[in-house]
Every structure is written in C-alpha cells, then in structure tokens.
Scaffold this motif. Sequence first.
Motif, PDB file in Angstrom:
ATOM      1  N   LEU A   2      63.673   2.044  23.965  1.00  0.00           N
ATOM      2  CA  LEU A   2      63.188   3.504  24.677  1.00  0.00           C
ATOM      3  C   LEU A   2      63.805   3.588  25.740  1.00  0.00           C
ATOM      4  O   LEU A   2      63.993   4.910  25.890  1.00  0.00           O
ATOM      5  CB  LEU A   2      62.002   3.231  24.282  1.00  0.00           C
ATOM      6  CG  LEU A   2      61.009   4.327  23.852  1.00  0.00           C
ATOM      7  CD1 LEU A   2      61.492   5.311  23.066  1.00  0.00           C
ATOM      8  CD2 LEU A   2      59.261   4.356  24.357  1.00  0.00           C
ATOM      9  N   ARG A   3      63.549   2.125  26.700  1.00  0.00           N
ATOM     10  CA  ARG A   3      63.464   3.130  27.910  1.00  0.00           C
ATOM     11  C   ARG A   3      65.035   2.800  28.884  1.00  0.00           C
ATOM     12  O   ARG A   3      65.420   2.732  29.571  1.00  0.00           O
ATOM     13  CB  ARG A   3      62.352   2.778  28.649  1.00  0.00           C
ATOM     14  CG  ARG A   3      61.088   2.858  28.629  1.00  0.00           C
ATOM     15  CD  ARG A   3      60.089   2.586  28.580  1.00  0.00           C
ATOM     16  NE  ARG A   3      59.839   3.139  30.141  1.00  0.00           N
ATOM     17  CZ  ARG A   3      59.350   3.509  31.466  1.00  0.00           C
ATOM     18  NH1 ARG A   3      59.342   4.407  30.256  1.00  0.00           N
ATOM     19  NH2 ARG A   3      59.441   3.775  32.442  1.00  0.00           N
ATOM     20  N   HIS A   4      65.571   1.258  28.368  1.00  0.00           N
ATOM     21  CA  HIS A   4      66.778   1.110  28.478  1.00  0.00           C
ATOM     22  C   HIS A   4      67.529   0.791  27.915  1.00  0.00           C
ATOM     23  O   HIS A   4      67.785   1.060  27.106  1.00  0.00           O
ATOM     24  CB  HIS A   4      66.618   0.127  29.586  1.00  0.00           C
ATOM     25  CG  HIS A   4      64.594  -0.228  30.745  1.00  0.00           C
ATOM     26  ND1 HIS A   4      65.352   0.711  31.561  1.00  0.00           N
ATOM     27  CD2 HIS A   4      63.712  -0.097  30.483  1.00  0.00           C
ATOM     28  CE1 HIS A   4      63.836   0.041  31.848  1.00  0.00           C
ATOM     29  NE2 HIS A   4      63.221  -0.157  31.466  1.00  0.00           N
TER      30      HIS A   4
ATOM     31  N   SER B 253      51.942   4.753  23.374  1.00  0.00           N
ATOM     32  CA  SER B 253      52.824   5.157  23.364  1.00  0.00           C
ATOM     33  C   SER B 253      53.474   5.409  24.240  1.00  0.00           C
ATOM     34  O   SER B 253      53.677   6.606  25.207  1.00  0.00           O
ATOM     35  CB  SER B 253      52.618   6.573  23.064  1.00  0.00           C
ATOM     36  OG  SER B 253      53.045   7.528  22.889  1.00  0.00           O
ATOM     37  N   PRO B 254      54.887   4.481  25.331  1.00  0.00           N
ATOM     38  CA  PRO B 254      55.352   4.211  26.642  1.00  0.00           C
ATOM     39  C   PRO B 254      56.628   5.915  25.667  1.00  0.00           C
ATOM     40  O   PRO B 254      57.009   5.884  25.218  1.00  0.00           O
ATOM     41  CB  PRO B 254      55.775   3.214  26.411  1.00  0.00           C
ATOM     42  CG  PRO B 254      55.884   2.222  25.065  1.00  0.00           C
ATOM     43  CD  PRO B 254      54.718   3.074  24.511  1.00  0.00           C
ATOM     44  N   PRO B 255      56.320   5.983  27.494  1.00  0.00           N
ATOM     45  CA  PRO B 255      57.861   7.298  27.336  1.00  0.00           C
ATOM     46  C   PRO B 255      59.462   7.198  27.279  1.00  0.00           C
ATOM     47  O   PRO B 255      59.737   5.436  27.640  1.00  0.00           O
ATOM     48  CB  PRO B 255      57.163   8.207  28.363  1.00  0.00           C
ATOM     49  CG  PRO B 255      56.253   7.293  29.628  1.00  0.00           C
ATOM     50  CD  PRO B 255      55.576   6.483  28.759  1.00  0.00           C
ATOM     51  N   ALA B 256      59.824   7.667  26.838  1.00  0.00           N
ATOM     52  CA  ALA B 256      61.330   7.102  27.260  1.00  0.00           C
ATOM     53  C   ALA B 256      61.841   8.342  28.290  1.00  0.00           C
ATOM     54  O   ALA B 256      60.941   9.035  29.140  1.00  0.00           O
ATOM     55  CB  ALA B 256      61.944   7.997  25.618  1.00  0.00           C
ATOM     56  N   LYS B 257      63.109   7.091  28.502  1.00  0.00           N
ATOM     57  CA  LYS B 257      63.665   7.710  29.952  1.00  0.00           C
ATOM     58  C   LYS B 257      64.785   8.482  29.276  1.00  0.00           C
ATOM     59  O   LYS B 257      65.006   9.321  28.331  1.00  0.00           O
ATOM     60  CB  LYS B 257      64.484   6.487  29.693  1.00  0.00           C
ATOM     61  CG  LYS B 257      64.003   5.393  30.802  1.00  0.00           C
ATOM     62  CD  LYS B 257      63.178   5.472  32.415  1.00  0.00           C
ATOM     63  CE  LYS B 257      62.588   4.275  32.623  1.00  0.00           C
ATOM     64  NZ  LYS B 257      63.320   3.555  33.589  1.00  0.00           N
ATOM     65  N   GLU B 258      64.842   9.486  30.671  1.00  0.00           N
ATOM     66  CA  GLU B 258      65.721  10.552  30.764  1.00  0.00           C
ATOM     67  C   GLU B 258      66.952  10.704  29.072  1.00  0.00           C
ATOM     68  O   GLU B 258      67.326  11.526  28.693  1.00  0.00           O
ATOM     69  CB  GLU B 258      65.699  11.691  31.558  1.00  0.00           C
ATOM     70  CG  GLU B 258      64.734  12.012  32.480  1.00  0.00           C
ATOM     71  CD  GLU B 258      64.771  12.724  33.465  1.00  0.00           C
ATOM     72  OE1 GLU B 258      66.069  13.048  34.075  1.00  0.00           O
ATOM     73  OE2 GLU B 258      63.915  13.426  34.093  1.00  0.00           O
ATOM     74  N   GLU B 259      67.353   9.759  30.055  1.00  0.00           N
ATOM     75  CA  GLU B 259      69.246   9.313  28.891  1.00  0.00           C
ATOM     76  C   GLU B 259      68.830   9.345  27.603  1.00  0.00           C
ATOM     77  O   GLU B 259      69.683   9.219  26.390  1.00  0.00           O
ATOM     78  CB  GLU B 259      69.903   8.762  30.153  1.00  0.00           C
ATOM     79  CG  GLU B 259      69.126   7.296  30.200  1.00  0.00           C
ATOM     80  CD  GLU B 259      68.318   7.233  30.946  1.00  0.00           C
ATOM     81  OE1 GLU B 259      67.704   6.151  31.722  1.00  0.00           O
ATOM     82  OE2 GLU B 259      67.858   7.802  31.529  1.00  0.00           O
TER      83      GLU B 259
END
Length: 501
Positions: free
Chosen positions: A388-390, A448-454
Amino acid sequence: MLEWFKWLNEKRKSRRLVLVVVFVALLLDNMLFTVVVPIIPSFLYDVELKNENLSTPSSPAPNLLVTSTISWDGPDRRGDVNKSPSLPTDVTCINRSNFFREENVQVGLLFASKGIVQLLVNPIVGLITNRLGYAIPMICGFIVTFLSTIMFAFSESYTLLFVARAIQGIGSSFSTVAGLGMLANVYTDDFERGQAMGIALGGLALGVLVGPPFGAVMYDFVGKSSPFLVLAFLALLDGALQLFILRPSKISPDSTAPTPYLTLLKDPYILVAAGSLFIANMAVSMLEPTLPIWMMETMCSSKWQLGLAFLPASISYLLCTNLFGTLAHKMGRWLCCLLGMILVGISLLCVPLAVNIYWLIGPTAGIGIALGMVDSSIIPIMGHLVDLRHNSVYGGIYAISDMALCFGFALGPSTAGAIAKVMGFPWLMVIIGVLNIVYCPLCIFLRSPPAKEEKLAILNHELSPETKLYMVQKTSPDSVLTDHGYGNLTGVNTKAKGIPH
C-alpha cells in the motif's frame, strides 16, 4: 524417465510446495528453539549438583536433596530417600531457592542470545534476499541450523550451550526472513496471503507445541543429546526437500527496487505493527526461562511437568494461527490484534495465581490463543503495508518483522531473569501483562492506513471507473469519485495488489 522429469518440473512450480518448504523450515527451527526450554534449567541444575557433590565428596550437603531428574520426592544419586515425615518436599524446594534465583539470570541470558544475534543478522539477511532471492538464504539457514543442533547435542557446559544458541539465531534469521518473504512474493492476493501465512505460522506453532514435551521426555528417559540428534536428522531431510523444490530463478524478487530500511522504519504504521509483535511475543519470551524455574521452586515440578506446562499454549497457538489466518481478514486484522493483546495481558495476570500445573492450563492456553491472534494478523499486515505504501519487495519488511520478534525474544529473557530475581515472578507477570493492555489501543491506527501518493497514481491508472466507485463506497461512503480519481483512497487497493477490500 523423461515423463518423471516433466512431472518434477511441474511440481517445482507449485506455490503449495513453496509453502511446504517454509512450513517445515519454521517447524524445525522452532522445535530447536523450544526443545531447550525444559532441558536447560534442569541440565544446569544437574551440573551444579554434580559440581557440589565433587567439591564435598565425604559429607553430603544438606541442601542437595533434589534428585538429578528433579523428582523431588524420589531417591537421589546416593540411593538415599528424600521423602520423610520430618522433611516435606516443599522444604526441599525452599532449600534450593537461592540457586533458582541465580539461575533465572543465567538461563535468561542463554535464551536471549539467540534473539540478540538474530536481531543483528536480520538486516543483513534482508539485503541478501533482496539481491539474491529467497532460495539461497533458505538453504543457508538449513546448514547453520543443522550445525547448531549438532553443537547442542554434544555441549556439556554453559558456555558451549550459549554459543550453540547464538549460532541458531543466524540460521533462524535466514529461514524466517527468506521464508516469509518467499510466501509474500508468490501469494500476491491478500486473502490467499493471509491463509498461507497462517499455515506457515502453523509450522512455527507446531514446533513450539512439540518442542518442550519432546525435549523433556527424551532428556528424562534417553539423555540430553537424544532430542538434538533427532532434530539434526530431521534437518537433513528438510535440506533435501529444499534442494528438491527451490529454484532461485522462480522465486526471486522481481526487478522492483526495494524500499530502504530507513524509509520503512520511518513509516509510523509499520512501527505500530512491529511494536505489537514485539510486546506480545516478549510476554511469552519472559515466560520461557522463568516459568520452569518458578514451577521448580514453588510446585516442586518434575522434568516432564516442565515440558507439559507450555503444551496448552502451544496447542491453542497452533489452532488459532490457522483459524485467524482466515477469520482475521473478515473481522479486521487490526481488531484481531487488539483483542489478542488484551487477552495476552489478562492471561499473564492469571499465571501467578496457579498453585499446581493444572491451574496453569487456562492462563497458558489463553496466551497461546492471544499470540495466534496477534501473529496471524500482523504478519500479513506487514506485507499489506508494503503493497500500500512502498515498493512490493518483501525482504526488508519481513526482516523488520523478524527483528521485532527477535527484539522481544532478546529483551524478554534477559530482563525477565533480573526482574524475577529482584521483584519476584508474580510482579514480572503483572508488568508485562499491563504493558500489553496499555499498548493495544495503538492497533486502531492499523484499521485503515492511507496509501502513499505514488500508489494512488498507480491505482487511478489501473482501475476502471466502476471498480473505483465500488471500492470508494465500500471503504468510505462519503468519498466522491471525480474525473481525476478517488476523493478518499484510504486503505484501498485491489486483490491483485494484495490489499484488503
């Protein structure tokens, strides 16, 4: 013969066989990890008893009334009978209580050596898996674990046992980081990944289940070397299985550049998840060196009882890792982890209330259930957070996961012995139990962790408008779908990306 090679080639591509390899590797590693739990305190006591007998051969010391098998009411090496109306067995235990308090620290440091070494080696193993894939580190883990097992079998001093335990930490690091990363790489769907991780953790749980009673029975009736020689033979079979199945070209990570460790460690959601692993598993790591000694001191427990004390926890952990591998996905992994940490705390507070081994069944079973809930939730969450984030390369994230576990199993035993010596075993349980309960509300941040912009850009590009609308409405009914994509993409991704939906 040609057909056989074709069949072999097809089977080696199976994800299920990869899961089998990881399951067996974790099983043997954790059997070796726990088989020493009932052996080491009793073995060190035997060494102490032998040394004191050799130092005073002409006059038996009055405080050495405990047998070499810790059968507190049976005949000792000299053929005397300890049982007498004027000297009940609980007095015998009290006479040796000073030794037990000192042994708390000694055994705690020995148990912690594996976690300390594994903690130091994990970042290196994570980098190796990112560069070489998962097969080579898995095979290296088998080789180191085999050497450690042989050393355990023939070590007759505290120093050699300490070194063997430390070497095991190196092998365990290779097996755990590479194994979990391999599963995350081949199971990209979030639901399937959770199931696979649950099954793999079942291997860990089975090793924890079998290890203590297996070690206690073999040590009591055959000898100290016997359980380790059996494990060495099983490790050879595991090595043959790995060579038969694993192929680096098929299970190596893709060409995506891995996210640096520092970036992962700066992610607050990863830190919260790792903290849950650390604190929950530190609880059981504190029990391993101190509970057998407390049982010998207060319950006059025999060797087989020391091994069976952890049996309820192992059985419940084995059942719950598989159960919650699927159930946690449906109920919410964050909630499953939160409830698990609360149950860990309550169970630990109940442990000192036990007056015999039967009273320990409820609290230790509760600890096993709770750890099953935490581990089967957090391990898939780690892969989910990376997706989700990396960048979706898993060597680094599972190195961090294993570092959190190792930090717990390093800090736990080393501090548990000192705390139990100064404050007593009951206060030790109160401290770690309350710590779990205080920490658990942080699991809400994993909801509900937010996703990074990319990652949002990738999702907006890949998903159809209908899928976007469905995903937005499912996670946040108030979100608005615009021509530019999501109005709120918190915690959203697709199955293909391995993220809950």
